[in-house]
Motif scaffolding. Structure first.
Motif, PDB file in Angstrom:
ATOM      1  N   UNK A 672       0.826  -1.212   0.000  1.00  0.00           N
ATOM      2  CA  UNK A 672       0.000   0.000   0.000  1.00  0.00           C
ATOM      3  C   UNK A 672       0.856   1.256   0.000  1.00  0.00           C
ATOM      4  N   UNK A 673       1.982   1.215   0.718  1.00  0.00           N
ATOM      5  CA  UNK A 673       2.866   2.371   0.757  1.00  0.00           C
ATOM      6  C   UNK A 673       3.452   2.649  -0.619  1.00  0.00           C
ATOM      7  N   UNK A 674       3.843   1.601  -1.342  1.00  0.00           N
ATOM      8  CA  UNK A 674       4.399   1.787  -2.686  1.00  0.00           C
ATOM      9  C   UNK A 674       3.359   2.335  -3.655  1.00  0.00           C
ATOM     10  N   UNK A 682      -6.294   5.162  -1.588  1.00  0.00           N
ATOM     11  CA  UNK A 682      -6.726   3.911  -0.974  1.00  0.00           C
ATOM     12  C   UNK A 682      -8.069   4.132  -0.292  1.00  0.00           C
ATOM     13  N   UNK A 683      -9.010   3.222  -0.563  1.00  0.00           N
ATOM     14  CA  UNK A 683     -10.340   3.295   0.043  1.00  0.00           C
ATOM     15  C   UNK A 683     -10.664   1.965   0.696  1.00  0.00           C
ATOM     16  N   UNK A 700      -2.205   2.684   7.834  1.00  0.00           N
ATOM     17  CA  UNK A 700      -2.188   2.511   6.384  1.00  0.00           C
ATOM     18  C   UNK A 700      -2.475   3.799   5.613  1.00  0.00           C
ATOM     19  N   UNK A 701      -2.765   4.928   6.293  1.00  0.00           N
ATOM     20  CA  UNK A 701      -3.004   6.217   5.630  1.00  0.00           C
ATOM     21  C   UNK A 701      -4.099   6.097   4.564  1.00  0.00           C
ATOM     22  N   UNK A 702      -5.300   5.779   5.020  1.00  0.00           N
ATOM     23  CA  UNK A 702      -6.434   5.566   4.131  1.00  0.00           C
ATOM     24  C   UNK A 702      -7.011   6.915   3.709  1.00  0.00           C
ATOM     25  N   UNK A 703      -7.499   7.018   2.451  1.00  0.00           N
ATOM     26  CA  UNK A 703      -8.092   8.260   1.944  1.00  0.00           C
ATOM     27  C   UNK A 703      -9.606   8.306   2.135  1.00  0.00           C
TER      28      UNK A 703
END
Length: 799
Positions: A672-674, A682-683, A700-703
Motif C-alpha cells: 500500500x505504501x508503494x 486507498x479506500x 495505512x493512511x487511508x483516503x
C-alpha cells in the motif's frame, strides 16, 4: 704267420711295441701267450720231445688267462663309459637348474672337527647368486667366499646335516648386499663327507607372499572391525565366520554360531516362509528358508532386502541385508556372505517422515493424501461387504474473519480445538482429516442406514458449537457440514468426496451452522457450477466480460466526482450472470488474478477516455480482491496499467476490504505504501462489517471509508445502525478521512446522510451502473441538475 713271428728280430719288436710298452695289462698278457703258442708250434717239427706237451699246455693256459683279462677289461670300460655318461647328465642337470647348486666337502682339523667346507662344484646360478665367477669359487672355503660364519647358526645347521645325515629344508632372509637375493630357500643333503646344497631365490614369491599376508591381515582387520555385521556361510547355509559387529547385532558369540547353526536361525520363520511361498507354495522353512535369503545372490546378483533379525534375547530388529555369493578362482560357488546393519533409526525416521507427509502437522490428523487412500479402502471394503460409507466435509464458518482479527496463533488454537472435538465425536475406526485451512473431512465406514448418517452429522455440528476460550476471548464457532453416502449418491471415492464438498457449500448457502446431505437435486447444481467454471475460463478470451460504471456524487456540491468500475459477464448461452455467482468462483479457482489485471487495465483506459470526453477529472475506483492483494507483482501491474492508459495516478482509487489490512500486515503495508508513492488513493470498502480498528486506518493512511450498505439501509429504523454511521462519519472526519455511503436506494437514506454530513454517496438512488458509452450522458445530467439548483440549500438536491 708262425714262421714270421718265429723270427727273433720281429718278435722282439712286437713284444717291445705291442706288449711291454703297452699300458694295458691284457695286451702284453695276450701277446706273451701268443708267443708261447707260436714257439711251441714252431719247434714241434724240430724238437719233438716230451717237454713240448708241457709248453703247449702252458701256452693254452696263458691264452685263456688273456681272454679272461680281455673280457674283464671290457666290463670295466663299460662301467667307465656309464660313469662318464652319468657325470655328463649330472653336469647338464646342474647347469640347467633354475636354482643355485653346489657340492662342498668337509674341511676338518686334526681332531676331526669340521672347521669349514671346500667348494668342489658350483653351477652358473651359484655364480649369479654369490656374484662371483666359478674360477673364484672352486676349491675355495665357503666361509671365505660367502657371508657364512663358522660361529653362526647356519654353519651349525650344515654341520648337523653331515653328522646326522638328516636333510635340511629351510628359508633364510638374506641381509648381506653381496648375495643377489633377499630371501632364499635351501635344501641341503649329505653327500659322502660333504654336502649337496641347492639354493633357490624366492625373493619375488616372498614379496608376493608378504603382500598377500598383509592383504589378508588387512581384509581380516576390515572384516573384524567393520561397523556393520558380516556373516559368511557355506553352500548349506551353515555359518562359517562372523565379525564383532555381527556378534553385537545378534547377541551371539562366534563360539555359539560358527560351524554349528544355519543363518536362518537369525530370521523370523514366518517372514522367511512368506517369501519362500513365492518360490514354492508348498515349501517349508527348512527346505526353502536359505533359498529365500539367497535367491538373488545365487543368480549372481547383489541382493539387498529388508528383513527382521531375531536376536539372542528374542528382540526383533529390522535390518538391511545384502547377500552375495562367494566363488572360487575356478568360478565355482562356495558359499554366501551377508552384510547387514540395523535400520531401526532409519525405519523410525521413515515412519516419522511418512507421518509428516501423510498427517497435518498442526492438528496431528490425517492429511489429504492419507484421507483419500482411506476413503478408497473404505469404499472397496463396503463394495465387498454390501455396507455404506459416509463422508462428512466440514468447514468452519467465518474462520477467516476470526483468524484475521485475533491473529494466526489464535487461529491455530481454534483449529486444534476443532480437531480435538471432531476426534472425540467419532468412532475409533473412523478417519478424521484436515484437508485445508479450516476444512476437515470425516470418513465413516460400515454405516448401515441414512438415519445413522443424519445423527452423526447433527452430532458433529453440535460438538463444534460450544464456546472456546482463546487468549482471554470467548469465541464461538459454527460449522457447515456436507455429507455424501456411498453407494446411494456416489459410485466411487472420487465422486464421494466431491459431492460431499458440494453439499457443504449448499449448507453454507442455506445459512451455515447446519448439515446438508447430498441429493439428486445437487447434481444439477454441481453440473451448473462446473459449466460456469468452464465458461469463466474462456470468458476473457471470448470478450464476454465488460465494465459498467456507477457514479459517485459529492453530498456537498451534488456533482459527480467519481465512478466505481463494476464487472459484468454476459455469456452467449447462459445469459447475464450475476457477480455474486461468478466472482466467488473466480476467487476459488484463481481466475480472479488474470481477470483482475484485465479489470485494472480496462478501467484505467476507459476512465481516461471518459475524462477526456467530459473535460473534467473523475476518480476511477477499482475493487481489489484478497487473492489479487497477495500477488507479488501487484504494484508493478498497477503501475503498468497507469502508464499504458496515461491515467493520472491520483485519479485511481483502489478499494480493499478492512479484513485484508490484517492479513500479513507488514507485507500489505509495504504494498500500500508503494502504491501511495505512485499517487494512487486507498479506500476501505464495506467498512463496519469486519474487525478493523481505527488504528489500522492511521497505520495505512487511508483516503476514504465506504460505509457498508447494510448500515445505510437500517439507519432510518435502527438506532444502533444510525449510531454506527454517525460514529464512523465523526471519527473519519476527525482523522481527515472522507466517508462514502454505498448502496443508497431511497430519499430517506439520502436525507439521513445529508444530515450527518456524509461526504459522498453512491447507489441506485444516485445512478445505476451503466456501460462506459452511457456514463458521459449520466454525468451531463447531473451537471445540469447542479447548475439549476446551485442556489438551493444542500437538502434541496435530494430528488
Amino acid at each position: 704267420m708262425i714262421l714270421w713271428l718265429s723270427e727273433p728280430r720281429i718278435l722282439r719288436y712286437y713284444l717291445k711295441v705291442f706288449v711291454f710298452e703297452s699300458p694295458r695289462p691284457w695286451v702284453w698278457m695276450t701277446g706273451f701267450s701268443l708267443v708261447l703258442v707260436c714257439l711251441t708250434l714252431g719247434r714241434l717239427n724240430h724238437d719233438l720231445h716230451a717237454g713240448a706237451v708241457a709248453a703247449a699246455l702252458l701256452g693254452f693256459t696263458g691264452l685263456a688267462a688273456a681272454m679272461w683279462a680281455l673280457w674283464r677289461e671290457h666290463g670295466r670300460a663299460q662301467k667307465l663309459n656309464g660313469a662318464q655318461e652319468a657325470h655328463s647328465k649330472f653336469l647338464a642337470a646342474a647347469e640347467t637348474s633354475l636354482d643355485a647348486f653346489s657340492l662342498v666337502e668337509c674341511v676338518r682339523n686334526d681332531e676331526g672337527k669340521i672347521i669349514d667346507f671346500r667348494i668342489l662344484f658350483a653351477n652358473a646360478n651359484t655364480e649369479k647368486l654369490l656374484g662371483r665367477p666359478r674360477a673364484q669359487l672352486l676349491g675355495q672355503m665357503v666361509c671365505a667366499v660367502t657371508p657364512l660364519k663358522s660361529t653362526g647358526p647356519i654353519f651349525a645347521a650344515l654341520c648337523s646335516v653331515v653328522h646326522t645325515g638328516e636333510p635340511l629344508n629351510q628359508e633364510f632372509q638374506v641381509k648381506n648386499a653381496s648375495i643377489k637375493a633377499s630371501w632364499v630357500r635351501t635344501q641341503i643333503v649329505k653327500l659322502g663327507d660333504g654336502l649337496a646344497i641347492t639354493c633357490g631365490d624366492i625373493s619375488l614369491s616372498k614379496v608376493a607372499e608378504q603382500h598377500h599376508a598383509r592383504l589378508a591381515e588387512f581384509n581380516d582387520s576390515v572384516f573384524q572391525n567393520a561397523p556393520f555385521s558380516i556373516i559368511a556361510t557355506d553352500m548349506r547355509g551353515t555359518i562359517t565366520a562372523m565379525n564383532a559387529a555381527a556378534e553385537k547385532l545378534t547377541g551371539y558369540s562366534r563360539e555359539e554360531m560358527v560351524g554349528k547353526v544355519p543363518l536362518t536361525v537369525l530370521h523370523d520363520e514366518r517372514e522367511l516362509l512368506g517369501r519362500a511361498v513365492a518360490i514354492d507354495p508348498s515349501t517349508t522353512v527348512e527346505e526353502y528358508g536359505l533359498q529365500a535369503l539367497t535367491a538373488g545372490a545365487a543368480a549372481g546378483e547383489m541382493e539387498e532386502q529388508e528383513w527382521t533379525l531375531i536376536r539372542r534375547d528374542g528382540a526383533r530388529t529390522p535390518i538391511n541385508l545384502a547377500m552375495r555369493a562367494v566363488t572360487s578362482d575356478a568360478g565355482e560357488m562356495t558359499g554366501f556372505v551377508g552384510i547387514a546393519f540395523d535400520i531401526t533409526e532409519r525405519r523410525q525416521m521413515l515412519d516419522y517422515v511418512t507421518h509428516l507427509a501423510s498427517h497435518d502437522q498442526l492438528t496431528g490428523l490425517a492429511g489429504r493424501a492419507l484421507m483419500q487412500d482411506k476413503t478408497v479402502q473404505a469404499v472397496e471394503l463396503a463394495r465387498r461387504l454390501g455396507t455404506k460409507v459416509a463422508v462428512f466435509m466440514i468447514d468452519l464458518d467465518h474462520f477467516k474473519r476470526l483468524n484475521d482479527s485475533l491473529g494466526h496463533a489464535a487461529g491455530d488454537q481454534l483449529l486444534i480445538e476443532a480437531a480435538r472435538r471432531l476426534s472425540r465425536a467419532v468412532r475409533s475406526t473412523d478417519v478424521v482429516a484436515r484437508v485445508g485451512g479450516d476444512e476437515f473431512v470425516v470418513v465413516m465406514p460400515d454405516i448401515t442406514s441414512i438415519e445413522d448418517v443424519e445423527q452423526c452429522a447433527a452430532s458433529l455440528v453440535a460438538k463444534l458449537t460450544p464456546e472456546i476460550s482463546i487468549e482471554g476471548h470467548q469465541v464461538q464457532i459454527t460449522a457447515s457440514v456436507g455429507v455424501c453416502i456411498y453407494p446411494e449418491f456416489a459410485s466411487d471415492a472420487k465422486h464421494l468426496l466431491k459431492r460431499a464438498d458440494s453439499a457443504m457449500y449448499a449448507a453454507k448457502e442455506n445459512g451455515r451452522n447446519q448439515y446438508q446431505i447430498f441429493s439428486e437435486s445437487m447434481l444439477k447444481e454441481t453440473a451448473e457450477r462446473l459449466t460456469m467454471e468452464h465458461a469463466l475460463r474462456h470468458a476473457l478470451a471470448n470478450q464476454e466480460l465488460r465494465l459498467h460504471y456507477q457514479p459517485q456524487i459529492s453530498l456537498t456540491t451534488g456533482a459527480v466526482i467519481g465512478m466505481e468500475a463494476l464487472l459484468r459477464w454476459t455469456h452467449p448461452r447462459l445469459g447475464s450472470i450475476s457477480p455474486t455467482q461468478f466472482i466467488p468462483l473466480a476467487e476459488e479457482t484463481g481466475l480472479i488474478v488474470p481477470i483482475g489485471e484485465w479489470v485494472f487495465m480496462t478501467a484505467c483506459r476507459e476512465g481516461k477516455a471518459i475524462q477526456d470526453e467530459l473535460g473534467k477529472e473523475l476518480t476511477v475506483s477499482v475493487n481489489l480482491s484478497p487473492r489479487q492483494f497477495q500477488q507479488k507483482n501487484l504494484v508493478e501491474m498497477v503501475e503498468r496499467s497507469l502508464a499504458m492508459s496515461e491515467l493520472p495516478a491520483e485519479r485511481l482509487q483502489i478499494e480493499i476490504t478492512e479484513n485484508m489490512l490484517m492479513i500479513n500486515s507488514g507485507d500489505n503495508l509495504d504494498k500500500l505504501q508503494k502504491m501511495r508513492e505512485l499517487g494512487v488513493r486507498i479506500s476501505i470498502d464495506d467498512f463496519g462489517t469486519g474487525f478493523c480498528s481505527f488504528s489500522y486506518l492511521l497505520q495505512y493512511q487511508v483516503d476514504r471509508l465506504k460505509i457498508d450498505q447494510s448500515f445505510v439501509k437500517k439507519a432510518g429504523t435502527d438506532a444502533n445502525a444510525a449510531a454506527v454511521v454517525r460514529t464512523i462519519i465523526a471519527m473519519s472526519h476527525g482523522l481527515n478521512i472522507k466517508v462514502v455511503a454505498e448502496g443508497v436506494e431511497t430519499e430517506e437514506e439520502m436525507r439521513f446522510l445529508l444530515r450527518r454530513k456524509c461526504d459522498e454517496a453512491q447507489g441506485n438512488f444516485v445512478g445505476r451502473p451503466v456501460p462506459p458509452e452511457e456514463f458521459c450522458e449520466v454525468v451531463r445530467k447531473f451537471g445540469q441538475l447542479v447548475s439549476v439548483r446551485s442556489t438551493e440549500p444542500v437538502s434541496g438536491w435530494v430528488r
